[in-house]
Write an enzyme that holds these catalytic residues in place. Structure first.
Site: not given
Ligand SMILES: [Zn+2]
Length: 392
Positions: A227, A230, A259, A285
């Site tokens: 990710h 993040n 998202d 995730d």
């Protein structure tokens, strides 16, 4: 059905969009792709999706749970149930991902996934209605940097142990497909060499690695970034960090959680435009709360509150997601990416990044794992291994 034909109104592949077309499927494998209609076909042996779009099924290679199942504590039956839920979202294959936990818990997750894969295969051989294919296991942690722990439980983050890794490899019986680790943690480069030599993909994540440290990890064989943005050192113009190292390393796949909560849409576009659509991998995730209403859940022993579909720790940190890959596909298309580009990012690249043969594309020789979508890219039907696994 052993041999049949799918009629598609539109066929999306990672390479192009075809109009009216057909797929011939035999024993779960695509054996022919053609335009228009095949000749001499008994109508009883067709699946008619003429008003719809047929695309490769989505492959979620980073998912912690769905519908109440938690990858850390699930047993074989739980993982099979998870697969039956995910087909509602066009997902035809998934890689259960654990979070940082005590050694015994991760060992038992490895064993449970191994059992689930053999049960899935037995069910498929009996021609039962399948759930999504279970690909193996991804260990996210425990060898992470506590400074970038995100939602990983710091009580169980620990130094690299090659002995533990060998035990995970043994327990998973060849199904340990990916490990996320922080390459700046002591012993991480040895761990990368060991894992890569065993055919395991190493992804860098939950890391405070500098640009130089990240490049060393990629040189040692790490081939993916968990990710991106993040839980990793952010970009600074004098300290480009792991993000820029991953974006400029043309043989590294980057995961994105699209998202629009984890990443601003402009950040998503920045990453995709730099990495290109051939090495971007959409992931969910997702945690066990995915597919369930808002409420209180847990992840790796930490309390998680889901409100408006957004999962957070009590302190406010994002705690995984409730995203599903069909929604991620709609989101990237809303940013202007084409359907073939979306199919690359949600199907082909996840398969290529884990070197999964015969998955993620619509072409002869590939498994008939397909998502059937309406004009709004909502899932109408899902086919796994040539069998209809879901119909709306
Ligand atoms: Zn994760």
């Amino acid at each position: 059905m052993r041999e049949y034909v799918i009629l598609a109104g539109k066929l999306v592949t990672p390479h192009r969009v075809l109009g009216k077309s057909y797929l011939r499927v035999k024993d779960g494998v695509i054996v022919e792709v053609g335009e228009d209609t095949p000749t001499g076909l008994p109508l009883s042996n067709t699946l008619n999706y003429r008003g719809l779009t047929v695309a490769p099924g989505f492959i979620d290679t980073h998912i912690h749970g769905y519908g109440g199942v938690d990858s850390n504590t699930g047993n074989a039956e739980h993982f099979l149930r998870m697969g039956k839920g995910l087909v509602k979202h066009g997902v035809t294959a998934f890689l259960p991902s654990t979070v940082t936990a005590p050694h015994e818990e991760l060992l038992s997750a490895c064993r449970a996934v191994k059992d689930a894969v053999s049960e899935w295969r037995e069910g498929s051989a009996r021609k039962e209605v399948p759930g999504a294919r279970i690909l193996g296991i991804h260990l996210e942690g425990p060898y992470l940097n506590p400074a970038r722990k995100g939602v990983q439980n710091p009580a169980h983050i620990r130094g690299v142990s090659l002995k533990e890794i060998l035990e995970y490899l043994g327990a998973a019986g060849g199904l340990l497909k990916m490990v996320t680790l922080a390459p700046e943690v002591r012993g991480a480069l040895e761990a990368i060499s060991l894992l890569v030599s065993k055919g395991v993909v190493v992804s860098v994540g939950h890391t405070n690695a500098t640009y130089e440290e990240a490049l060393k990890a990629f040189a040692a064989g790490a081939s993916r970034a968990t990710h991106l943005f993040n839980a990793m050192r952010p970009i600074h113009h004098r300290d480009p960090g792991v993000v820029i190292a991953a974006l400029e390393s043309t043989d590294v796949f980057i995961e994105l959680i699209v998202d629009f909560t984890h990443l601003h849409p402009a950040t998503v576009k920045f990453a995709i435009n730099h990495a290109g659509t051939w090495r971007t991998v959409l992931i969910s995730d997702a945690i066990s709360a995915a597919g369930l209403p808002d409420g209180e859940y847990s992840l790796g022993g930490l309390k998680v509150i889901v409100k408006g579909g957004v999962a957070r720790l009590v302190g406010g940190a994002l705690a995984g997601s409730t995203l599903t890959l069909d929604a991620a596909v709609r989101n990237v298309v809303s940013l202007g990416y084409t359907l073939p580009e979306a199919a690359r990012m949600a199907s082909l690249n996840p398969a290529r990044s884990l070197r999964l043969a015969g998955l993620g594309d619509v072409r002869p020789g590939y498994r008939a794992d397909l998502a059937v979508l309406d004009d709004d890219l909502r899932v109408v039907a899902t086919i796994v291994d040539g069998e209809v696994a879901y119909e709306r």
